[in-house]
Design a protein around this motif. Structure first.
Motif, PDB file in Angstrom:
ATOM      1  N   ALA A  81       0.825  -1.209   0.000  1.00  0.00           N
ATOM      2  CA  ALA A  81       0.000   0.000   0.000  1.00  0.00           C
ATOM      3  C   ALA A  81       0.857   1.256   0.000  1.00  0.00           C
ATOM      4  O   ALA A  81       1.923   1.301   0.618  1.00  0.00           O
ATOM      5  N   ILE A  82       0.337   2.256  -0.693  1.00  0.00           N
ATOM      6  CA  ILE A  82       0.888   3.605  -0.624  1.00  0.00           C
ATOM      7  C   ILE A  82      -0.197   4.439   0.039  1.00  0.00           C
ATOM      8  O   ILE A  82      -1.251   4.687  -0.551  1.00  0.00           O
ATOM      9  N   ILE A  83       0.045   4.794   1.294  1.00  0.00           N
ATOM     10  CA  ILE A  83      -0.930   5.553   2.079  1.00  0.00           C
ATOM     11  C   ILE A  83      -0.330   6.932   2.330  1.00  0.00           C
ATOM     12  O   ILE A  83       0.696   7.052   3.004  1.00  0.00           O
ATOM     13  N   ILE A  84      -0.962   7.952   1.764  1.00  0.00           N
ATOM     14  CA  ILE A  84      -0.443   9.320   1.851  1.00  0.00           C
ATOM     15  C   ILE A  84      -1.440  10.204   2.588  1.00  0.00           C
ATOM     16  O   ILE A  84      -2.626  10.205   2.266  1.00  0.00           O
ATOM     17  N   GLU A  85      -0.948  10.926   3.571  1.00  0.00           N
ATOM     18  CA  GLU A  85      -1.732  11.923   4.320  1.00  0.00           C
ATOM     19  C   GLU A  85      -0.825  13.115   4.604  1.00  0.00           C
ATOM     20  O   GLU A  85       0.298  12.935   5.081  1.00  0.00           O
ATOM     21  N   ASP A  86      -1.293  14.298   4.293  1.00  0.00           N
ATOM     22  CA  ASP A  86      -0.582  15.546   4.622  1.00  0.00           C
ATOM     23  C   ASP A  86       0.878  15.549   4.171  1.00  0.00           C
ATOM     24  O   ASP A  86       1.772  15.922   4.930  1.00  0.00           O
ATOM     25  N   GLY A  87       1.138  15.091   2.947  1.00  0.00           N
ATOM     26  CA  GLY A  87       2.495  15.127   2.407  1.00  0.00           C
ATOM     27  C   GLY A  87       3.431  14.067   2.961  1.00  0.00           C
ATOM     28  O   GLY A  87       4.634  14.097   2.702  1.00  0.00           O
ATOM     29  N   CYS A  88       2.873  13.126   3.719  1.00  0.00           N
ATOM     30  CA  CYS A  88       3.673  12.044   4.298  1.00  0.00           C
ATOM     31  C   CYS A  88       3.152  10.703   3.794  1.00  0.00           C
ATOM     32  O   CYS A  88       1.964  10.550   3.506  1.00  0.00           O
ATOM     33  N   VAL A  89       4.054   9.726   3.698  1.00  0.00           N
ATOM     34  CA  VAL A  89       3.672   8.374   3.298  1.00  0.00           C
ATOM     35  C   VAL A  89       3.952   7.443   4.480  1.00  0.00           C
ATOM     36  O   VAL A  89       4.931   7.612   5.212  1.00  0.00           O
ATOM     37  N   LEU A  90       3.061   6.482   4.657  1.00  0.00           N
ATOM     38  CA  LEU A  90       3.164   5.578   5.801  1.00  0.00           C
ATOM     39  C   LEU A  90       4.135   4.440   5.518  1.00  0.00           C
ATOM     40  O   LEU A  90       4.039   3.770   4.485  1.00  0.00           O
ATOM     41  N   PHE A  91       5.064   4.243   6.440  1.00  0.00           N
ATOM     42  CA  PHE A  91       6.006   3.129   6.416  1.00  0.00           C
ATOM     43  C   PHE A  91       5.920   2.379   7.738  1.00  0.00           C
ATOM     44  O   PHE A  91       5.459   2.918   8.746  1.00  0.00           O
ATOM     45  N   ALA A  92       6.406   1.153   7.726  1.00  0.00           N
ATOM     46  CA  ALA A  92       6.541   0.365   8.955  1.00  0.00           C
ATOM     47  C   ALA A  92       8.021   0.221   9.262  1.00  0.00           C
ATOM     48  O   ALA A  92       8.876   0.361   8.385  1.00  0.00           O
ATOM     49  N   LYS A  93       8.311  -0.038  10.531  1.00  0.00           N
ATOM     50  CA  LYS A  93       9.676  -0.321  10.963  1.00  0.00           C
ATOM     51  C   LYS A  93       9.567  -1.245  12.158  1.00  0.00           C
ATOM     52  O   LYS A  93       8.718  -1.033  13.018  1.00  0.00           O
ATOM     53  N   ASN A  94      10.390  -2.287  12.183  1.00  0.00           N
ATOM     54  CA  ASN A  94      10.345  -3.170  13.351  1.00  0.00           C
ATOM     55  C   ASN A  94      11.506  -2.875  14.288  1.00  0.00           C
ATOM     56  O   ASN A  94      12.346  -2.028  14.001  1.00  0.00           O
ATOM     57  N   GLU A  95      11.518  -3.580  15.396  1.00  0.00           N
ATOM     58  CA  GLU A  95      12.497  -3.290  16.447  1.00  0.00           C
ATOM     59  C   GLU A  95      13.876  -3.890  16.171  1.00  0.00           C
ATOM     60  O   GLU A  95      14.810  -3.622  16.913  1.00  0.00           O
ATOM     61  N   LEU A  96      14.011  -4.691  15.113  1.00  0.00           N
ATOM     62  CA  LEU A  96      15.294  -5.328  14.817  1.00  0.00           C
ATOM     63  C   LEU A  96      16.046  -4.683  13.660  1.00  0.00           C
ATOM     64  O   LEU A  96      17.266  -4.574  13.699  1.00  0.00           O
ATOM     65  N   ASP A  97      15.320  -4.280  12.618  1.00  0.00           N
ATOM     66  CA  ASP A  97      15.966  -3.784  11.413  1.00  0.00           C
ATOM     67  C   ASP A  97      16.194  -2.273  11.466  1.00  0.00           C
ATOM     68  O   ASP A  97      15.466  -1.548  12.136  1.00  0.00           O
ATOM     69  N   ASP A  98      17.211  -1.802  10.722  1.00  0.00           N
ATOM     70  CA  ASP A  98      17.565  -0.379  10.735  1.00  0.00           C
ATOM     71  C   ASP A  98      16.940   0.382   9.568  1.00  0.00           C
ATOM     72  O   ASP A  98      17.378   1.458   9.237  1.00  0.00           O
ATOM     73  N   TYR A  99      15.906  -0.174   8.938  1.00  0.00           N
ATOM     74  CA  TYR A  99      15.292   0.472   7.788  1.00  0.00           C
ATOM     75  C   TYR A  99      13.763   0.460   7.910  1.00  0.00           C
ATOM     76  O   TYR A  99      13.189  -0.309   8.691  1.00  0.00           O
ATOM     77  N   TYR A 100      13.143   1.329   7.130  1.00  0.00           N
ATOM     78  CA  TYR A 100      11.686   1.401   7.033  1.00  0.00           C
ATOM     79  C   TYR A 100      11.255   0.621   5.792  1.00  0.00           C
ATOM     80  O   TYR A 100      12.017   0.515   4.830  1.00  0.00           O
ATOM     81  N   TYR A 101      10.044   0.096   5.803  1.00  0.00           N
ATOM     82  CA  TYR A 101       9.544  -0.650   4.663  1.00  0.00           C
ATOM     83  C   TYR A 101       8.066  -0.348   4.446  1.00  0.00           C
ATOM     84  O   TYR A 101       7.354   0.060   5.365  1.00  0.00           O
ATOM     85  N   SER A 102       7.646  -0.562   3.206  1.00  0.00           N
ATOM     86  CA  SER A 102       6.265  -0.243   2.844  1.00  0.00           C
ATOM     87  C   SER A 102       5.287  -1.180   3.538  1.00  0.00           C
ATOM     88  O   SER A 102       5.620  -2.309   3.903  1.00  0.00           O
ATOM     89  N   ILE A 103       4.079  -0.683   3.711  1.00  0.00           N
ATOM     90  CA  ILE A 103       3.001  -1.460   4.308  1.00  0.00           C
ATOM     91  C   ILE A 103       2.571  -2.524   3.310  1.00  0.00           C
ATOM     92  O   ILE A 103       2.357  -2.229   2.134  1.00  0.00           O
ATOM     93  N   GLY A 104       2.443  -3.755   3.749  1.00  0.00           N
ATOM     94  CA  GLY A 104       2.006  -4.820   2.859  1.00  0.00           C
ATOM     95  C   GLY A 104       2.610  -6.141   3.259  1.00  0.00           C
ATOM     96  O   GLY A 104       3.285  -6.259   4.286  1.00  0.00           O
ATOM     97  N   GLY A 105       2.368  -7.155   2.423  1.00  0.00           N
ATOM     98  CA  GLY A 105       2.897  -8.474   2.727  1.00  0.00           C
ATOM     99  C   GLY A 105       2.551  -9.468   1.643  1.00  0.00           C
ATOM    100  O   GLY A 105       2.042  -9.106   0.577  1.00  0.00           O
ATOM    101  N   GLY A 106       2.819 -10.716   1.941  1.00  0.00           N
ATOM    102  CA  GLY A 106       2.630 -11.778   0.974  1.00  0.00           C
ATOM    103  C   GLY A 106       1.173 -12.001   0.616  1.00  0.00           C
ATOM    104  O   GLY A 106       0.290 -11.958   1.468  1.00  0.00           O
TER     105      GLY A 106
END
Length: 163
Positions: free
Chosen positions: A25-50
């Protein structure tokens, strides 16, 4: 939403390689896009899955968005088909990876308020609204969002990346 035994992701590992069919998903609100980040990895990733066997990408993206954000979003349209080739890290460490993802723009709700309580493989995920015009300052995947979300074109764009 709990995964049942019948919910089999379209992915497989074989001979040092990994493949996944993904809806995102590309979810945009107020000029921002939603990403997820978990407690282990040092990067953000798009919302979605298999995508599950027997599931459309449209149904998969709506399910994944609800699972990750706690909110039901409606699909606006398909924007990108992404063929992504990369070297795995973390749980995919040492694997040559190939992912085919369908990226859907979701209809905005007029608020960034979410009801997220998402976990992936037992690890807590947090949702983050990142400013689209500052995405280059973050380690965020897919990287094509940095350029493409500044000027989203009509129609569906096919993108291939090799990392």
């Amino acid at each position: 939403m709990n995964k049942s035994k019948n919910d089999i992701d379209c992915s497989f590992k074989e001979d040092g390689k990994w493949f996944r069919y993904r809806a995102a998903a590309i979810i945009i609100e107020d000029g921002c896009v939603l990403f997820a980040k978990n407690e282990l990895d040092d990067y953000y990733y798009s919302i979605g899955g298999g995508v599950h066997l027997g599931e459309t990408t449209e149904d998969a993206v709506k399910r994944e968005v609800l699972e990750e954000t706690g909110v039901e979003y409606e699909i606006d349209r398909l924007a990108f088909i992404h063929e992504n080739f990369f070297n795995g890290t973390g749980t995919l460490d040492g694997l040559k990876c190939h992912e085919v993802a369908f990226y859907y723009i979701m209809k905005p709700r007029g608020t960034q308020k979410l009801n997220s309580n998402s976990y992936v493989q037992g690890v807590r995920e947090h949702m983050h609204w990142l400013p689209i015009d500052k995405l280059h300052q973050y380690i965020a995947y897919p990287t094509f969002f940095r350029e493409k979300l500044l000027n989203i074109k009509d129609g569906v764009e096919h993108i291939v990346t090799h990392f």
